[in-house]
Design a protein around this motif. Structure first.
Motif, PDB file in Angstrom:
ATOM      1  N   LEU A 294       0.847  -1.192   0.000  1.00 20.74           N
ATOM      2  CA  LEU A 294       0.000   0.000   0.000  1.00 20.74           C
ATOM      3  C   LEU A 294       0.882   1.241   0.000  1.00 20.74           C
ATOM      4  O   LEU A 294       1.643   1.471   0.953  1.00 20.74           O
ATOM      5  N   ILE A 337      -9.840   1.632  -0.611  1.00 23.35           N
ATOM      6  CA  ILE A 337      -8.713   1.040   0.100  1.00 23.35           C
ATOM      7  C   ILE A 337      -9.215   0.136   1.223  1.00 23.35           C
ATOM      8  O   ILE A 337      -8.662  -0.949   1.466  1.00 23.35           O
ATOM      9  N   TRP A 340     -10.148  -2.947  -0.388  1.00 24.09           N
ATOM     10  CA  TRP A 340      -8.922  -3.643  -0.820  1.00 24.09           C
ATOM     11  C   TRP A 340      -8.281  -4.376   0.347  1.00 24.09           C
ATOM     12  O   TRP A 340      -7.830  -5.517   0.217  1.00 24.09           O
ATOM     13  N   LEU A 341      -8.252  -3.743   1.512  1.00 20.03           N
ATOM     14  CA  LEU A 341      -7.678  -4.373   2.697  1.00 20.03           C
ATOM     15  C   LEU A 341      -8.486  -5.578   3.150  1.00 20.03           C
ATOM     16  O   LEU A 341      -7.935  -6.535   3.695  1.00 20.03           O
ATOM     17  N   ALA A 352      -1.750  -1.210  -4.109  1.00 23.96           N
ATOM     18  CA  ALA A 352      -2.704  -0.106  -4.167  1.00 23.96           C
ATOM     19  C   ALA A 352      -1.971   1.195  -3.882  1.00 23.96           C
ATOM     20  O   ALA A 352      -1.119   1.252  -2.983  1.00 23.96           O
ATOM     21  N   CYS A 353      -2.290   2.216  -4.647  1.00 26.82           N
ATOM     22  CA  CYS A 353      -1.764   3.561  -4.433  1.00 26.82           C
ATOM     23  C   CYS A 353      -2.945   4.468  -4.093  1.00 26.82           C
ATOM     24  O   CYS A 353      -3.881   4.598  -4.891  1.00 26.82           O
TER      25      CYS A 353
END
Length: 386
Positions: A294, A337, A340-341, A352-353
């Motif tokens: 991340l 995010i 995503w986590l 991931a950005c």
């Protein structure tokens, strides 16, 4: 002269089964021998500092490893050797070839570093000796190295002159990792303006909300990232880097490969990632599915006065996708995010950005634990001997 197997098998008896480095012709027999043995691991790194950081990750996972490099690249390893392995007491064995050794004919580009190599190791407080040139000398050299590493928690170096190891040919099918299946980067078409983006603290709260389960660990990059993570909630499963800028991804890669039972979350920054961008290619090549990378991109070096980085001129997600990550996301939406986590693992590493706004809390404290104590607590938490 020795054969490669003389040293590698003696090192294996002391627990050294991980190797990482940048090739040198002097090292060819070792690299080739390790590659043909499936019970050993050799990782080809983008630079020598990444090799040191990766082996530090192996050590963090209670393994033993060897970082190998030509002395011309020793300068690339100074930062992790002095600000990662030294303060955190993460020992490793170094094999440094001695190009430009005084009195030995060599190319002109090696002359200065050849003269400086012993002095540079000594300045970094790394004990060294010549690489053993006879089979009978190997065991005593390894015993001295291991004794120092176990007593001090710091590296030991063997400096290899020319012509001490006999050739060993590379098997035709041992050229490197398999090619990944490339994915397209998932990039939000519309990105929120800077003032509307999440703060670093907002993101770190989300990370902590999704990292409390057993088997999940968080490695935070140097600068404000680790300090803010610690200030929010200091946890045993969190590792706060202090220095070695750009090395958190290689450190996390070493830990993820050594400990596939862990879910490893690496928290990176745009300035740090730009410093060692080649690490993304290494992650994509070796592709541990338990690694989540991340990157928090606020476009500045926040901890040194908010000087701009060049991150607005590239897409980290596109780079990660081209390097072989199984997923690569770029967004300014914190909810993405969080999802995503929480998502299940894929067949390879996930990237991931998140675009964030600059700034940090006033009077941000530093972790109260010293680096060696952070490392000891972390290793106890994951079940590795400190």
């Amino acid at each position: 002269m020795i054969e490669a197997h003389h040293f590698v098998e003696a090192a294996r008896a002391h627990g050294f089964d991980w190797y990482a480095g940048v090739p040198c012709s002097y090292l060819t027999p070792f690299i080739n021998y390790v590659l043909q043995d499936k019970s050993l691991r050799y990782l080809s790194m983008a630079n020598e500092g990444d090799a040191v950081a990766l082996i530090a990750g192996v050590t963090l996972g209670a393994g033993r490893g060897i970082a190998m490099m030509q002395n011309s690249g020793l300068g690339n390893a100074v930062s992790p050797l002095t600000s990662l392995t030294w303060p955190f007491h993460l020992p490793q064995l170094l094999i440094v070839t001695w190009r430009g050794q005084p009195g030995v004919a060599d190319e002109p580009q090696h002359a200065l570093m050849g003269a400086l190599t012993p002095k540079l190791l000594e300045l970094m407080e790394i004990p060294w000796e010549l690489f053993p040139a006879a089979p009978a000398d190997i065991a005593p050299a390894l015993e001295r190295a291991v004794r120092h590493m176990d007593a001090t928690g710091r590296p030991y170096a063997l400096v290899m002159p020319k012509g001490v190891v006999a050739p060993f040919a590379l098997a035709a099918d041992e050229s490197g990792p398999t090619l990944p299946r490339l994915v397209a980067a998932d990039e939000d078409a519309a990105l929120q303006p800077g003032s509307a983006r999440a703060s670093r603290q907002d993101v770190l709260r989300a990370v902590q909300a999704h990292s409390g389960l057993p088997g999940t660990v968080v490695l935070a990059s140097t600068g404000f990232c680790g300090r803010e993570l610690c200030a929010l909630d200091d946890r045993a499963n969190q590792f706060y880097m202090v220095g070695s800028m750009g090395c958190v991804t290689a450190l996390a890669l070493g830990l993820a490969l050594r400990r596939p039972d862990l879910r490893v979350i690496a928290l990176d920054g745009d300035g740090a990632a730009l410093m060692r961008l080649g690490t993304l290619a290494t992650v994509g090549a070796y592709a541990p599915p338990n690694l989540m990378h991340l990157l928090l991109d606020n476009g500045v070096h926040d901890s040194t006065g908010a000087q701009a980085t060049v991150s607005p001129h590239l897409s980290f997600a596109a780079v990660a996708a081209a390097c072989g990550y199984a997923q690569a996301l770029r967004t300014a939406n914190l909810a993405r995010i969080a999802a995503w986590l929480a998502a299940p693992p894929l067949a390879g590493p996930r990237f991931a950005c998140l675009l964030t706004r600059p700034g940090s809390p006033k009077d941000l404290p530093r972790p109260q634990l010293k680096p060696a104590a952070v490392r000891e607590r972390f290793m106890q938490h994951i079940g590795g001997a400190p």
